[in-house]
Design an enzyme around this catalytic site. Sequence first.
Site, PDB file in Angstrom:
ATOM      1  N   SER A   1       5.560   7.876  -4.306  1.00  0.00           N
ATOM      2  CA  SER A   1       5.173   9.004  -5.055  1.00  0.00           C
ATOM      3  C   SER A   1       5.566  10.419  -4.517  1.00  0.00           C
ATOM      4  O   SER A   1       5.613  10.287  -3.132  1.00  0.00           O
ATOM      5  CB  SER A   1       3.596   9.043  -5.307  1.00  0.00           C
ATOM      6  OG  SER A   1       2.985  10.023  -5.881  1.00  0.00           O
TER       7      SER A   1
ATOM      8  N   TYR B   1      -4.805   8.902  -2.406  1.00  0.00           N
ATOM      9  CA  TYR B   1      -3.540   8.266  -2.712  1.00  0.00           C
ATOM     10  C   TYR B   1      -2.214   8.707  -2.083  1.00  0.00           C
ATOM     11  O   TYR B   1      -1.565   7.967  -1.861  1.00  0.00           O
ATOM     12  CB  TYR B   1      -3.530   8.945  -4.272  1.00  0.00           C
ATOM     13  CG  TYR B   1      -2.462   8.498  -5.078  1.00  0.00           C
ATOM     14  CD1 TYR B   1      -2.353   7.301  -5.918  1.00  0.00           C
ATOM     15  CD2 TYR B   1      -1.163   9.325  -5.390  1.00  0.00           C
ATOM     16  CE1 TYR B   1      -1.221   6.904  -6.423  1.00  0.00           C
ATOM     17  CE2 TYR B   1      -0.234   9.077  -6.149  1.00  0.00           C
ATOM     18  CZ  TYR B   1      -0.276   7.894  -6.910  1.00  0.00           C
ATOM     19  OH  TYR B   1       0.813   7.423  -7.334  1.00  0.00           O
TER      20      TYR B   1
ATOM     21  N   ALA C   1       2.077  -5.228 -16.627  1.00  0.00           N
ATOM     22  CA  ALA C   1       1.388  -5.309 -17.958  1.00  0.00           C
ATOM     23  C   ALA C   1       1.529  -3.995 -18.615  1.00  0.00           C
ATOM     24  O   ALA C   1       1.106  -3.930 -19.834  1.00  0.00           O
ATOM     25  CB  ALA C   1       0.039  -5.808 -17.731  1.00  0.00           C
TER      26      ALA C   1
ATOM     27  N   LYS D   1       0.413   6.450  -0.245  1.00  0.00           N
ATOM     28  CA  LYS D   1       1.928   6.328  -0.441  1.00  0.00           C
ATOM     29  C   LYS D   1       2.785   6.753   0.725  1.00  0.00           C
ATOM     30  O   LYS D   1       3.872   6.361   1.020  1.00  0.00           O
ATOM     31  CB  LYS D   1       2.130   7.167  -1.676  1.00  0.00           C
ATOM     32  CG  LYS D   1       1.565   6.769  -3.095  1.00  0.00           C
ATOM     33  CD  LYS D   1       2.205   5.448  -3.310  1.00  0.00           C
ATOM     34  CE  LYS D   1       1.639   5.095  -4.956  1.00  0.00           C
ATOM     35  NZ  LYS D   1       2.235   3.811  -5.445  1.00  0.00           N
TER      36      LYS D   1
ATOM     37  N   LEU E   1      -5.225  -7.162  -6.542  1.00  0.00           N
ATOM     38  CA  LEU E   1      -4.348  -7.135  -5.315  1.00  0.00           C
ATOM     39  C   LEU E   1      -5.419  -6.063  -4.503  1.00  0.00           C
ATOM     40  O   LEU E   1      -4.665  -5.790  -3.479  1.00  0.00           O
ATOM     41  CB  LEU E   1      -3.107  -6.364  -5.451  1.00  0.00           C
ATOM     42  CG  LEU E   1      -1.973  -6.982  -6.426  1.00  0.00           C
ATOM     43  CD1 LEU E   1      -0.682  -6.269  -6.505  1.00  0.00           C
ATOM     44  CD2 LEU E   1      -1.524  -8.336  -5.769  1.00  0.00           C
TER      45      LEU E   1
END
Length: 289
Positions: free
Chosen positions: A114, A155, A10, A159, A42
């Site tokens: 990332s 984060y 989206a 990743k 999710l």
Amino acid sequence: MGVYVVTGSASGMGAAVAQRLRDEGHDVIGVDLADADVTADLSTRDGRIAASRAVLAAAEGPLDGAVLAAGMGPRRGRERMLVEVNYLGVTELLDAIRPRLAQAGNAKVVVFGSNSTTSTPLVPRGAVRALLDGDAAKSARILTRRGPLSAPASYAASKIAVARWVRRVGVGADWAGSGIRMNVIAPGPVMTPLLAGQLASPTGSQVRSFPVPIREYGTPDQLAHWVMTMLSPAADFMVGSVITVDGGTEALLRPDDWPARLPARLLPRMAWTMYRAPKRGQVADYSDV
């Protein structure tokens, strides 16, 4: 023309990928919190199960590829949600749709990683190991102990874990052995709504100080172009690769860390995989190495 699943369809890079696929005449099953073919959260197991079932129902046959672009950015206090979306939102969904990808015979999967994986210090190894073991709760507990550093550490940990998962399982019989080419793209700062929000936040000056040698941010269109290459026949010989597209940050911070020679401790593993090398026309199974 093919059928592709795109999570995070989206907005941002996911939206750019979905649009390029549609422009080329492919059918896209978009997955997002809203404004998508499949609306799902999710961050919860129930949401991931619902997403998987809805995707399989919408596909009605083989899947030619998948792009896992949905993700959360660093946010203190949301460590558990972040690792669930960024790691389990990829691995559990892919595990569920893997048989349909295998049916295509030459499916391509691109997972968004990332460059934070190699540019964020003090990421706890235990948090990464817990995620690879499927224990998001334990990973989040470890990460929250980082205090002010918990958001960037969470984060990066998510990743790192998802890239390692791709490299571990992607070479096995269930994936590469079934004709599925799975790889990771690792962007640096890309001008998405997430980055725009970070730049406008009280910590925006810290974001702007992040070193990018080319001195400009990437765009969703640029990353979508890379993804399309990774979904094309040009990627038929790509499995388990991590493609960094970050304006030079990785090279600036770690110029001598890659390529790296094979450590001596891995020689027994290398000898074992060579011993198990397949004969012509056969497929090797290295999933338990």
